[in-house]
Design a protein around this motif. Structure first.
Motif, PDB file in Angstrom:
ATOM      1  N   VAL A 191      -2.748   3.740  -2.967  1.00  0.00           N
ATOM      2  CA  VAL A 191      -2.983   2.725  -4.001  1.00  0.00           C
ATOM      3  C   VAL A 191      -2.409   1.415  -3.491  1.00  0.00           C
ATOM      4  O   VAL A 191      -1.538   1.405  -2.616  1.00  0.00           O
ATOM      5  CB  VAL A 191      -2.320   3.084  -5.350  1.00  0.00           C
ATOM      6  N   GLU A 192      -2.910   0.309  -4.024  1.00  0.00           N
ATOM      7  CA  GLU A 192      -2.334  -0.986  -3.681  1.00  0.00           C
ATOM      8  C   GLU A 192      -1.711  -1.596  -4.929  1.00  0.00           C
ATOM      9  O   GLU A 192      -2.264  -1.502  -6.028  1.00  0.00           O
ATOM     10  CB  GLU A 192      -3.393  -1.916  -3.084  1.00  0.00           C
ATOM     11  N   VAL A 193      -0.538  -2.203  -4.759  1.00  0.00           N
ATOM     12  CA  VAL A 193       0.225  -2.753  -5.876  1.00  0.00           C
ATOM     13  C   VAL A 193       0.653  -4.176  -5.522  1.00  0.00           C
ATOM     14  O   VAL A 193       1.181  -4.402  -4.423  1.00  0.00           O
ATOM     15  CB  VAL A 193       1.476  -1.898  -6.167  1.00  0.00           C
ATOM     16  N   PRO A 194       0.434  -5.134  -6.413  1.00  0.00           N
ATOM     17  CA  PRO A 194       0.889  -6.506  -6.125  1.00  0.00           C
ATOM     18  C   PRO A 194       2.397  -6.538  -5.900  1.00  0.00           C
ATOM     19  O   PRO A 194       3.166  -5.900  -6.640  1.00  0.00           O
ATOM     20  CB  PRO A 194       0.488  -7.282  -7.386  1.00  0.00           C
ATOM     21  N   GLY A 195       2.823  -7.286  -4.909  1.00  0.00           N
ATOM     22  CA  GLY A 195       4.246  -7.362  -4.609  1.00  0.00           C
ATOM     23  C   GLY A 195       5.066  -7.948  -5.739  1.00  0.00           C
ATOM     24  O   GLY A 195       6.255  -7.645  -5.859  1.00  0.00           O
ATOM     25  N   THR A 238       2.123  -3.026   4.200  1.00  0.00           N
ATOM     26  CA  THR A 238       1.875  -4.133   3.288  1.00  0.00           C
ATOM     27  C   THR A 238       0.718  -4.970   3.821  1.00  0.00           C
ATOM     28  O   THR A 238       0.329  -4.873   4.980  1.00  0.00           O
ATOM     29  CB  THR A 238       3.121  -5.032   3.147  1.00  0.00           C
ATOM     30  N   PHE A 239       0.161  -5.806   2.942  1.00  0.00           N
ATOM     31  CA  PHE A 239      -0.860  -6.754   3.397  1.00  0.00           C
ATOM     32  C   PHE A 239      -0.767  -8.029   2.575  1.00  0.00           C
ATOM     33  O   PHE A 239      -0.109  -8.069   1.523  1.00  0.00           O
ATOM     34  CB  PHE A 239      -2.269  -6.160   3.325  1.00  0.00           C
ATOM     35  N   ARG A 240      -1.409  -9.068   3.098  1.00  0.00           N
ATOM     36  CA  ARG A 240      -1.507 -10.347   2.392  1.00  0.00           C
ATOM     37  C   ARG A 240      -2.968 -10.612   2.083  1.00  0.00           C
ATOM     38  O   ARG A 240      -3.850 -10.384   2.914  1.00  0.00           O
ATOM     39  CB  ARG A 240      -0.966 -11.476   3.249  1.00  0.00           C
ATOM     40  N   LEU A 241      -3.241 -11.139   0.892  1.00  0.00           N
ATOM     41  CA  LEU A 241      -4.584 -11.572   0.520  1.00  0.00           C
ATOM     42  C   LEU A 241      -4.598 -13.092   0.665  1.00  0.00           C
ATOM     43  O   LEU A 241      -3.924 -13.808  -0.083  1.00  0.00           O
ATOM     44  CB  LEU A 241      -4.911 -11.168  -0.918  1.00  0.00           C
ATOM     45  N   GLY A 298       7.917  -3.726 -11.623  1.00  0.00           N
ATOM     46  CA  GLY A 298       7.904  -2.552 -12.482  1.00  0.00           C
ATOM     47  C   GLY A 298       6.946  -1.483 -11.987  1.00  0.00           C
ATOM     48  O   GLY A 298       7.293  -0.300 -11.933  1.00  0.00           O
ATOM     49  N   GLU A 299       5.735  -1.880 -11.595  1.00  0.00           N
ATOM     50  CA  GLU A 299       4.749  -0.927 -11.089  1.00  0.00           C
ATOM     51  C   GLU A 299       5.199  -0.345  -9.756  1.00  0.00           C
ATOM     52  O   GLU A 299       5.001   0.847  -9.496  1.00  0.00           O
ATOM     53  CB  GLU A 299       3.390  -1.603 -10.946  1.00  0.00           C
ATOM     54  N   ARG A 300       5.799  -1.166  -8.924  1.00  0.00           N
ATOM     55  CA  ARG A 300       6.306  -0.664  -7.641  1.00  0.00           C
ATOM     56  C   ARG A 300       7.361   0.414  -7.869  1.00  0.00           C
ATOM     57  O   ARG A 300       7.374   1.451  -7.198  1.00  0.00           O
ATOM     58  CB  ARG A 300       6.874  -1.822  -6.824  1.00  0.00           C
ATOM     59  N   LEU A 301       8.249   0.184  -8.823  1.00  0.00           N
ATOM     60  CA  LEU A 301       9.284   1.170  -9.141  1.00  0.00           C
ATOM     61  C   LEU A 301       8.680   2.437  -9.737  1.00  0.00           C
ATOM     62  O   LEU A 301       9.091   3.559  -9.405  1.00  0.00           O
ATOM     63  CB  LEU A 301      10.309   0.572 -10.106  1.00  0.00           C
ATOM     64  N   VAL A 342       0.871  -1.167   0.000  1.00  0.00           N
ATOM     65  CA  VAL A 342       0.000   0.000   0.000  1.00  0.00           C
ATOM     66  C   VAL A 342       0.906   1.215   0.000  1.00  0.00           C
ATOM     67  O   VAL A 342       1.700   1.419   0.926  1.00  0.00           O
ATOM     68  CB  VAL A 342      -0.933   0.024   1.224  1.00  0.00           C
ATOM     69  N   LEU A 343       0.828   1.986  -1.085  1.00  0.00           N
ATOM     70  CA  LEU A 343       1.668   3.163  -1.270  1.00  0.00           C
ATOM     71  C   LEU A 343       0.800   4.407  -1.195  1.00  0.00           C
ATOM     72  O   LEU A 343      -0.358   4.396  -1.627  1.00  0.00           O
ATOM     73  CB  LEU A 343       2.377   3.103  -2.622  1.00  0.00           C
ATOM     74  N   VAL A 344       1.362   5.487  -0.663  1.00  0.00           N
ATOM     75  CA  VAL A 344       0.615   6.730  -0.509  1.00  0.00           C
ATOM     76  C   VAL A 344       1.322   7.847  -1.269  1.00  0.00           C
ATOM     77  O   VAL A 344       2.541   8.028  -1.148  1.00  0.00           O
ATOM     78  CB  VAL A 344       0.478   7.097   0.983  1.00  0.00           C
ATOM     79  N   ALA A 345       0.549   8.588  -2.069  1.00  0.00           N
ATOM     80  CA  ALA A 345       1.081   9.704  -2.859  1.00  0.00           C
ATOM     81  C   ALA A 345       1.337  10.906  -1.952  1.00  0.00           C
ATOM     82  O   ALA A 345       0.850  10.961  -0.818  1.00  0.00           O
ATOM     83  CB  ALA A 345       0.087  10.074  -3.958  1.00  0.00           C
ATOM     84  N   PRO A 346       2.092  11.882  -2.437  1.00  0.00           N
ATOM     85  CA  PRO A 346       2.325  13.094  -1.638  1.00  0.00           C
ATOM     86  C   PRO A 346       1.040  13.781  -1.182  1.00  0.00           C
ATOM     87  O   PRO A 346       1.026  14.420  -0.129  1.00  0.00           O
ATOM     88  CB  PRO A 346       3.137  13.984  -2.592  1.00  0.00           C
ATOM     89  N   ASP A 347      -0.052  13.645  -1.965  1.00  0.00           N
ATOM     90  CA  ASP A 347      -1.317  14.280  -1.569  1.00  0.00           C
ATOM     91  C   ASP A 347      -2.147  13.389  -0.650  1.00  0.00           C
ATOM     92  O   ASP A 347      -3.277  13.733  -0.291  1.00  0.00           O
ATOM     93  CB  ASP A 347      -2.133  14.676  -2.800  1.00  0.00           C
TER      94      ASP A 347
END
Length: 212
Positions: A183-187, A206-209, A191-194, A174-179
Motif C-alpha cells: 500500500v502507499e501512504v502519504p508521508g 519511499t517515493f516522491r510525487l 496516523g495512517e503510517r502508525l 510504500v508499506l508491505v503487509a505480511p502477506d
C-alpha cells in the motif's frame, strides 16, 4: 520523512560525552584514521525519540544518542531491498489503479485518466530497467498532448528527485503487509503510517510525487 518508532534508521551523530563510541574503533579501521573522527553513524531500530535524544536498538542493545549530537537521521527500508524488488512492487501498485489510457514511454509507464483522483492514474512511473531522467521530455510531451499536467512517481534509489525536477514533491511510503500486499501512504499522514505499522505492515521503500 519523519521516521517512526520501530523503523530501521541510520543516525549520524557527533562523537563526544553522552553518546555511543565510534563503532569503527573496535574493529581497527583499515587504513587507520589520520586524525580522530568527529562523526560516526549508527544503524538500527528506532526505539524512541524524545526532546532529549534518540534510543536506537543495534543488535538488541539500546544506544542513546543525545539530541544535541544528532546531525541527521534517515529512514531505511525494514530490510535491504534490491532495485528490481522496488520496480516489482511499483508495478503491482500501478497495475492496481485503473486508468483510461496507459502506455510505455522510454521505460516509463504513463497513465492518464482525468476523471480519477488516484495518484497513479495520472502519473508516470519508471517500471522498466534503464528508465531514467533522459526519457522525461517525451513523458512530458505525452501528457501535454492530452492536456494533462505531467507528474511522475520517483521511487528512492531508482532515480534522484533532483534529476527529474527542481521541486522536491510530496513524499509517500510504500508499506508491505505480511502477506506481501503493498500500500502507499502519504508521508504527512502520521496516523495512517502508525496504524499500518500496528497492523504488521513494514516499510519497503519511499517515493516522491513530483510535477514535471
Amino acid at each position: 520523512m519523519e521516521p517512526l518508532p520501530g523503523d530501521r534508521v541510520v543516525v549520524r551523530y557527533r562523537l563526544g560525552a553522552g553518546g555511543p563510541d565510534d563503532w569503527r574503533a573496535a574493529s581497527g579501521p583499515n587504513p587507520a584514521f589520520e586524525r580522530a573522527p568527529t562523526l560516526s553513524d549508527l544503524t538500527g531500530i528506532l526505539a524512541s525519540a524524545t526532546p532529549d535524544g534518540l534510543v536506537i536498538e543495534r543488535d538488541g542493545v539500546p544506544e542513546h544518542v543525545p539530541a544535541a549530537a544528532v546531525t541527521s537521521i534517515r529512514q531505511l527500508s525494514a530490510r535491504v531491498v534490491r532495485n528490481s524488488e522496488i520496480r516489482a512492487v511499483e508495478r503491482i501498485l500501478t497495475d492496481a489503479v485503473a486508468a483510461a489510457e496507459r502506455a510505455e514511454v522510454d521505460g516509463w509507464t504513463v497513465s492518464a485518466d482525468p476523471s480519477s483522483a488516484a495518484v497513479r492514474a495520472n502519473a508516470a512511473v519508471p517500471l522498466e530497467f534503464g528508465a531514467n531522467a533522459a526519457g522525461l521530455d517525451r513523458v512530458r510531451d505525452w501528457y501535454t498532448s492530452r492536456g494533462i499536467a505531467a507528474r511522475a512517481v520517483v521511487p528512492e534509489r531508482l532515480l534522484r528527485t533532483a534529476e527529474a525536477s527542481a521541486s522536491a514533491g510530496a513524499a509517500y511510503e510504500v508499506l508491505v503487509a505480511p502477506d506481501g500486499t503493498p500500500v502507499e501512504v502519504p508521508g504527512v499522514d502520521r496516523g495512517e503510517r502508525l496504524r499500518r505499522r500496528a497492523d504488521g505492515y513494514a516499510l519497503h521503500h519511499t517515493f516522491r510525487l513530483i510535477d514535471l
